[in-house]
Design a protein around this motif. Structure first.
Motif, PDB file in Angstrom:
ATOM      1  N   UNK A  91      22.334 -20.916 -25.205  1.00 25.87           N
ATOM      2  CA  UNK A  91      23.880 -21.294 -24.727  1.00 25.87           C
ATOM      3  C   UNK A  91      23.870 -21.848 -23.504  1.00 25.87           C
ATOM      4  N   UNK A  92      23.076 -21.060 -22.706  1.00 31.52           N
ATOM      5  CA  UNK A  92      23.208 -21.654 -21.084  1.00 31.52           C
ATOM      6  C   UNK A  92      22.328 -22.664 -20.717  1.00 31.52           C
ATOM      7  N   UNK A  93      21.487 -23.193 -21.763  1.00 37.71           N
ATOM      8  CA  UNK A  93      20.813 -24.407 -21.536  1.00 37.71           C
ATOM      9  C   UNK A  93      21.723 -25.616 -21.324  1.00 37.71           C
ATOM     10  N   UNK A  94      22.791 -25.600 -21.869  1.00 36.88           N
ATOM     11  CA  UNK A  94      23.712 -26.803 -21.881  1.00 36.88           C
ATOM     12  C   UNK A  94      24.115 -27.142 -20.586  1.00 36.88           C
ATOM     13  N   UNK A  95      24.562 -28.187 -20.275  1.00 35.87           N
ATOM     14  CA  UNK A  95      25.305 -28.720 -19.032  1.00 35.87           C
ATOM     15  C   UNK A  95      26.273 -27.592 -18.563  1.00 35.87           C
ATOM     16  N   UNK A  96      26.134 -27.368 -17.406  1.00 39.18           N
ATOM     17  CA  UNK A  96      27.125 -26.310 -16.740  1.00 39.18           C
ATOM     18  C   UNK A  96      28.349 -26.482 -17.275  1.00 39.18           C
ATOM     19  N   UNK A  97      28.948 -27.597 -16.902  1.00 39.84           N
ATOM     20  CA  UNK A  97      30.454 -28.061 -17.116  1.00 39.84           C
ATOM     21  C   UNK A  97      30.745 -27.709 -18.625  1.00 39.84           C
ATOM     22  N   UNK A  98      29.837 -27.775 -19.501  1.00 40.55           N
ATOM     23  CA  UNK A  98      30.125 -27.660 -21.109  1.00 40.55           C
ATOM     24  C   UNK A  98      30.219 -26.156 -21.137  1.00 40.55           C
ATOM     25  N   UNK A  99      29.019 -25.424 -20.672  1.00 39.93           N
ATOM     26  CA  UNK A  99      29.108 -24.194 -20.603  1.00 39.93           C
ATOM     27  C   UNK A  99      30.608 -23.539 -20.355  1.00 39.93           C
ATOM     28  N   UNK A 100      30.731 -23.697 -19.133  1.00 45.19           N
ATOM     29  CA  UNK A 100      32.141 -23.288 -18.808  1.00 45.19           C
ATOM     30  C   UNK A 100      33.321 -23.744 -19.365  1.00 45.19           C
ATOM     31  N   UNK A 101      33.260 -24.849 -20.001  1.00 45.31           N
ATOM     32  CA  UNK A 101      34.362 -25.236 -21.001  1.00 45.31           C
ATOM     33  C   UNK A 101      34.638 -24.555 -22.084  1.00 45.31           C
ATOM     34  N   UNK A 102      33.232 -24.240 -22.724  1.00 48.26           N
ATOM     35  CA  UNK A 102      33.299 -23.391 -24.090  1.00 48.26           C
ATOM     36  C   UNK A 102      33.534 -22.060 -23.610  1.00 48.26           C
ATOM     37  N   UNK A 103      33.026 -21.600 -22.529  1.00 51.81           N
ATOM     38  CA  UNK A 103      33.394 -19.951 -22.279  1.00 51.81           C
ATOM     39  C   UNK A 103      34.793 -19.746 -22.089  1.00 51.81           C
TER      40      UNK A 103
END
Length: 222
Positions: free
Chosen positions: A4-16
């Protein structure tokens, strides 16, 4: 590492953040309905594992969870105490979803736990964590004999800790069953707390490395 955390950081924050909002909305809905229909409060039994799953990413991103391996985390870790826990249902999904249940899964989890302990030793050696830190763990994937051999001191878990385990019983049940390869009840009523200082853990480095290598060899055969 959790995929999950291998995604782009911005996307990780949005999804989280989205997961967090969903968790809050569901919780508020249950509370609102329960005000006029008390039976709705019983749904919290199911809400707890759901919220644990949904809130895991934001806990990690904000530092509530500190991961020492993909399946070993410290809750609100600080220089005085590190309270270790096995990964959450969220970690199971993204880290172990392709691992066969039973012995292979159980050994893989144990290897991740050992990786986490070895990472802690590395951080202590690098002076990033003081040797005086108290490290607390549970004995779900290590038996008492192994923990004693690794220098941990064991004692019965406190009433608060046992209640916490019961609250999280649904997650514990299915994760424990997967590690056993069959339906199995985790003995939460017999929970033990394992404790060791950072300095004492460092002294166990060779044993931990040896145990990890043995498990790695078993996995290669399986």
């Amino acid at each position: 590492m959790n995929d999950f955390y291998k995604q782009p950081k911005v996307l990780v924050w949005i999804e989280s953040t989205l997961f967090l909002l969903i968790g809050f909305v569901v919780g508020i809905f249950i509370l609102d309905k329960g005000y006029t229909q008390p039976l709705f409060y019983s749904i919290f039994i199911l809400y707890i594992p759901i919220s644990q799953f949904l809130f895991t990413p934001i806990y990690k991103l904000t530092g509530g969870y500190t991961y020492y391996s993909p399946m070993l985390l410290g809750y609100m870790s600080n220089d005085k105490q590190i309270d270790l826990h096995s990964g959450t249902s969220f970690d199971y999904l993204f880290v172990l979803r392709n691992v066969k249940s039973g012995t292979i899964l159980r050994n893989r989890i144990m290897m991740y736990h050992l990786e986490g302990l070895l990472k802690l030793i590395e951080l202590i050696e690098d002076k990033r964590i003081p040797t005086s830190v108290n490290i607390i763990d549970t004995s779900y994937f290590f038996n008492d004999r192994t923990l004693n051999n690794l220098g941990f001191q064991l004692e019965k878990a406190t009433l608060f800790y046992r209640i916490n385990l019961l609250i999280n019983f649904i997650d514990l049940f299915w994760m424990y069953s997967l590690s056993k390869g069959k339906l199995a009840m985790p003995a939460v009523w017999d929970a033990k707390k394992a404790m060791i200082t950072g300095e004492a853990l460092m002294a166990q480095k060779t044993k931990l490395e040896s145990l990890y290598q043995k498990l790695e060899a078993k996995q290669a055969i399986l």
